[in-house]
Design an enzyme around this catalytic site. Structure first.
Site, PDB file in Angstrom:
ATOM      1  N   SER A 269     -23.648 -13.459 -31.912  1.00 23.35           N
ATOM      2  CA  SER A 269     -23.341 -14.540 -31.087  1.00 23.35           C
ATOM      3  C   SER A 269     -24.498 -14.996 -30.254  1.00 23.35           C
ATOM      4  O   SER A 269     -25.511 -15.242 -30.812  1.00 23.35           O
ATOM      5  CB  SER A 269     -22.117 -14.098 -30.380  1.00 23.35           C
ATOM      6  OG  SER A 269     -21.242 -15.179 -29.886  1.00 23.35           O
TER       7      SER A 269
ATOM      8  N   ASP B 178     -16.490 -20.033 -38.805  1.00 17.56           N
ATOM      9  CA  ASP B 178     -16.734 -19.299 -37.534  1.00 17.56           C
ATOM     10  C   ASP B 178     -15.524 -19.589 -36.413  1.00 17.56           C
ATOM     11  O   ASP B 178     -15.466 -20.635 -35.974  1.00 17.56           O
ATOM     12  CB  ASP B 178     -18.029 -19.587 -37.049  1.00 17.56           C
ATOM     13  CG  ASP B 178     -18.438 -18.692 -35.844  1.00 17.56           C
ATOM     14  OD1 ASP B 178     -18.037 -18.925 -34.635  1.00 17.56           O
ATOM     15  OD2 ASP B 178     -19.165 -17.835 -36.147  1.00 17.56           O
TER      16      ASP B 178
ATOM     17  N   HIS C 203     -15.708 -14.282 -36.229  1.00 16.70           N
ATOM     18  CA  HIS C 203     -16.808 -14.525 -35.353  1.00 16.70           C
ATOM     19  C   HIS C 203     -17.597 -12.927 -35.138  1.00 16.70           C
ATOM     20  O   HIS C 203     -16.832 -12.465 -34.207  1.00 16.70           O
ATOM     21  CB  HIS C 203     -16.895 -15.304 -34.290  1.00 16.70           C
ATOM     22  CG  HIS C 203     -17.900 -15.546 -33.436  1.00 16.70           C
ATOM     23  ND1 HIS C 203     -18.988 -16.271 -33.732  1.00 16.70           N
ATOM     24  CD2 HIS C 203     -18.423 -14.952 -32.124  1.00 16.70           C
ATOM     25  CE1 HIS C 203     -19.836 -16.390 -32.701  1.00 16.70           C
ATOM     26  NE2 HIS C 203     -19.522 -15.362 -31.745  1.00 16.70           N
TER      27      HIS C 203
END
Length: 393
Positions: A178, A274, A337
């Site tokens: 991330s 995502d 994600h």
């Protein structure tokens, strides 16, 4: 005389081998998968601190066996802040202070010591760089009661690791998820420059390909958001010079504009749907869309269309990278994600070209097969094995 010397040398060699073997046994008996938190030394770099001024830090699991000269660094994610208000909120959260970090943490996936789960990297030196700067480790700025020192944190921890033995690394990986994945992209070439004598230095990006995608709804808001982040933390002028020379510098935080200029080989692990980007990066103006992304049973046909539009835009940006001879990718349609947290992500039964993410990354890193650049385009909606499923519409 020469015979006696040779005999002594042979005995010494055997003794060393036995000692290493015993140490490995002890390592596995007393060294579990819970790894302790190390605050960075402020002796030489006094400002390697989190937003609240507490010392930054990392979790370190030493390598063993034939992995002692190999290193994998994983940089934690946690989003960003781009104003006094949003950063002040983080002062009492782990994303802004080391005072709220767990004293120990579990190491799994690419950081796991389980050889079955992580056959290529299980015995490497493994680092989890704790995120507390909210700038993807790029910031260097001061604000009232808020200190942004992400770039200083990165440099200070890298220096500590070099002193711990990383300077003699044979193989090394800079990775992150991330916001940490974006950090790995932005620091990839700089990391490679720290290890000029290593055989292989590469970067692995987990859900860090945040898109601008001018053709996709919300592009102006995405650009504005990241421009605020880079300006607040004072790193706009430190973004890739090659990118800043050809476009608005504020856009040079987006991977789609800088990846082709990165010289170090890197691998992208991404979902075409995502969950975080869909929910928080302005893909839809519908006020109910965020609830849809959190609970897919609440989605309407128009919500699904917004997801499809995002998937198309992301794939188009990634398709532009296929001409690269150094960028690998594993892009699947699972709705998620982040991948390096549980088995579903790293060593799942879901495969592309009959390979899991772990197998694809391992083969790519060690050059065991041709460049892996797979983008699953079979599903127009996020429907896939071992994934959160959407209803048929």
């Amino acid at each position: 005389m020469e015979t006696n010397i040779q005999t002594m040398a042979d005995h010494f060699k055997k003794l060393v081998i036995c000692l290493v073997f015993v140490m490995n046994i002890i390592h596995h008996q007393v060294h579990g998968e819970r790894v302790g938190f190390n605050k960075v030394s402020l002796t030489y770099v006094t400002n390697a601190v989190c937003l609240d001024g507490s010392p930054a830090g990392y979790y370190y699991d030493p390598g063993f066996g034939d992995g002692v000269s190999n290193w994998v660094i994983y940089m934690q994610g946690g989003g960003w802040c781009g104003s006094n208000g949003s950063c002040r909120y983080r002062l009492t959260q782990e994303t802004g202070s080391s005072n709220y970090k767990n004293q120990t943490m579990y190491f799994g996936q690419i950081r796991s010591e389980n050889q079955t789960e992580n056959p290529d990297f299980y015995n490497w030196n493994k680092i989890f760089l704790a995120y507390c700067d909210s700038s993807s480790l790029m910031g260097d700025a001061d604000h009232p009661n808020i200190t942004s020192r992400g770039a200083v944190i990165f440099d200070a921890i890298m220096q500590e690791l070099l002193e711990k033995g990383m300077a003699n690394a044979t193989n090394a990986i800079l990775s992150g998820g991330s916001a940490g994945g974006l950090a790995a992209i932005l620091h990839c070439d700089g990391f490679r420059s720290l290890l000029p004598n290593s055989s292989r230095v590469k970067c692995v990006i987990d859900s860090g390909f945040f898109i601008h995608a001018p053709q996709l709804h919300g592009a102006e808001k995405r650009a504005e958001y990241f421009a605020n982040v880079s300006a607040y933390h004072g790193f706009t002028n430190n973004l890739a010079p090659s990118c800043r020379s050809r476009m608005n510098a504020n856009l040079c935080i987006f991977p789609e504009y800088i990846l082709k200029d990165i010289q170090t080989p890197l691998f992208l692990v991404e979902s075409a749907f995502d969950e975080y980007q869909l929910g928080y990066h302005y893909v839809s103006d519908d006020p109910n869309f965020l609830n849809c992304t959190k609970n897919l049973t609440l989605c309407t046909p128009s919500h699904f269309q917004s997801m499809k539009d995002y998937g198309v835009a992301l794939r188009e940006k990634l398709e532009e990278l296929r001409g690269s001879t150094s960028i690998g990718m594993f892009v699947h349609p699972c709705y998620r994600h982040g991948h390096f947290y549980e088995k579903l992500g790293w060593n799942a039964s879901y495969k592309l070209k009959n390979k899991t993410i772990a197998q694809a990354v391992g083969d790519w890193f060690f050059d065991r097969s041709s460049l892996f650049q797979e983008i699953d385009t079979d599903n127009v909606y996020p429907l896939a094995r071992n994934c959160t499923k959407l209803p048929n519409i």
